[in-house]
Design an enzyme around this catalytic site. Structure first.
Site, PDB file in Angstrom:
ATOM      1  N   SER A 101       0.830  -1.206   0.000  1.00 33.05           N
ATOM      2  CA  SER A 101       0.000   0.000   0.000  1.00 33.05           C
ATOM      3  C   SER A 101       0.868   1.261   0.000  1.00 33.05           C
ATOM      4  CB  SER A 101      -0.963  -0.052   1.193  1.00 33.05           C
ATOM      5  OG  SER A 101      -1.968   0.919   1.111  1.00 33.05           O
ATOM      6  N   ASP A 151     -10.369  -3.970  -5.294  1.00 32.77           N
ATOM      7  CA  ASP A 151      -9.682  -3.104  -4.329  1.00 32.77           C
ATOM      8  C   ASP A 151     -10.310  -1.708  -4.384  1.00 32.77           C
ATOM      9  OD1 ASP A 151      -7.877  -1.479  -2.894  1.00 32.77           O
ATOM     10  OD2 ASP A 151      -6.183  -2.749  -3.430  1.00 32.77           O
ATOM     11  N   HIS A 182      -8.457  -4.637  -0.490  1.00 35.43           N
ATOM     12  CA  HIS A 182      -7.119  -4.075  -0.274  1.00 35.43           C
ATOM     13  C   HIS A 182      -6.282  -4.931   0.669  1.00 35.43           C
ATOM     14  CE1 HIS A 182      -4.379  -0.748  -0.881  1.00 35.43           C
ATOM     15  NE2 HIS A 182      -4.229  -0.578   0.419  1.00 35.43           N
TER      16      HIS A 182
END
Length: 200
Positions: A101, A151, A182
């Site tokens: 991320s 996501d 995610h």
């Protein structure tokens, strides 16, 4: 920069671990162990504090980066890597980023800003870090991208754009898709390990 370093087996790469928003330098240690338990590990904590959550660079809102700060923090991380290679006596050319991320985004920004900054990269749920650059030559640079078809933060279209940009600069990108939003899953890490083992 707050970090930890663990020496691995001689001749093995150094895994540069870059956590997601709200993480610490401890978060991705199990991931590194799964990918290559014999590699050295350099795990870094983001310098930005967003409401108590460590990050690697500022954002204006969800999904919108503060590009000025991104450029500054990317240079800061680049300089830290130069320092760490001397401090811990490892081969600066044998660093492989493993980011999730926000950490994947700062790793991507390193690739976008500096030629030969990494030997390879594992990017879990990354976004396009910045769009206003002519990318450096990434001739056959191996990159693994793990992404989610659903996501909500890193849309599939953005993931595909990132892949296209990296390949346009010469990188060899391996994509793996899952459908867990995610989240970083064990199966995603297993696929990254297969990719890593086939290359290193």
């Amino acid at each position: 920069m707050k970090h930890l370093f663990r020496q691995g087996k001689a001749g093995k790469p150094v895994l540069l671990l870059l956590h997601g928003t709200g993480g610490t330098e401890e978060d991705l240690l199990p991931i590194a162990e799964m990918i290559d338990g014999e590699a050295s590990v350099l795990s870094v904590r983001g310098q930005i504090n967003e409401q108590g959550m460590p990050r690697f660079f500022k954002r204006l809102r969800e999904g919108v980066f503060d590009e000025e700060d991104l450029v500054y923090r990317t240079e800061e991380l680049f300089n830290f890597l130069e320092w760490a290679a001397l401090e811990y006596d490892f081969n600066r050319k044998h660093v492989i980023a493993v980011g999730y991320s926000n950490g994947a985004n700062i790793a991507g920004s390193l690739l976008f800003h500096y030629e030969e900054v990494l030997k390879g990269a594992v990017l879990f749920h990354p976004m396009v870090p910045i769009r206003s650059l002519n990318l450096p030559d990434m001739n056959r640079l191996p990159i693994f991208i793990g992404a989610g078809t659903n996501d909500p933060i890193c849309k599939p279209e953005e993931t595909k754009e990132l892949k296209s940009l990296l390949e346009g600069a010469g990188a060899e990108v391996n994509m793996h898709w899952e459908s867990y939003g995610h989240r970083l899953t064990e199966s995603e890490v297993s696929e990254a390990k297969k990719w890593y083992t086939s290359i290193y």
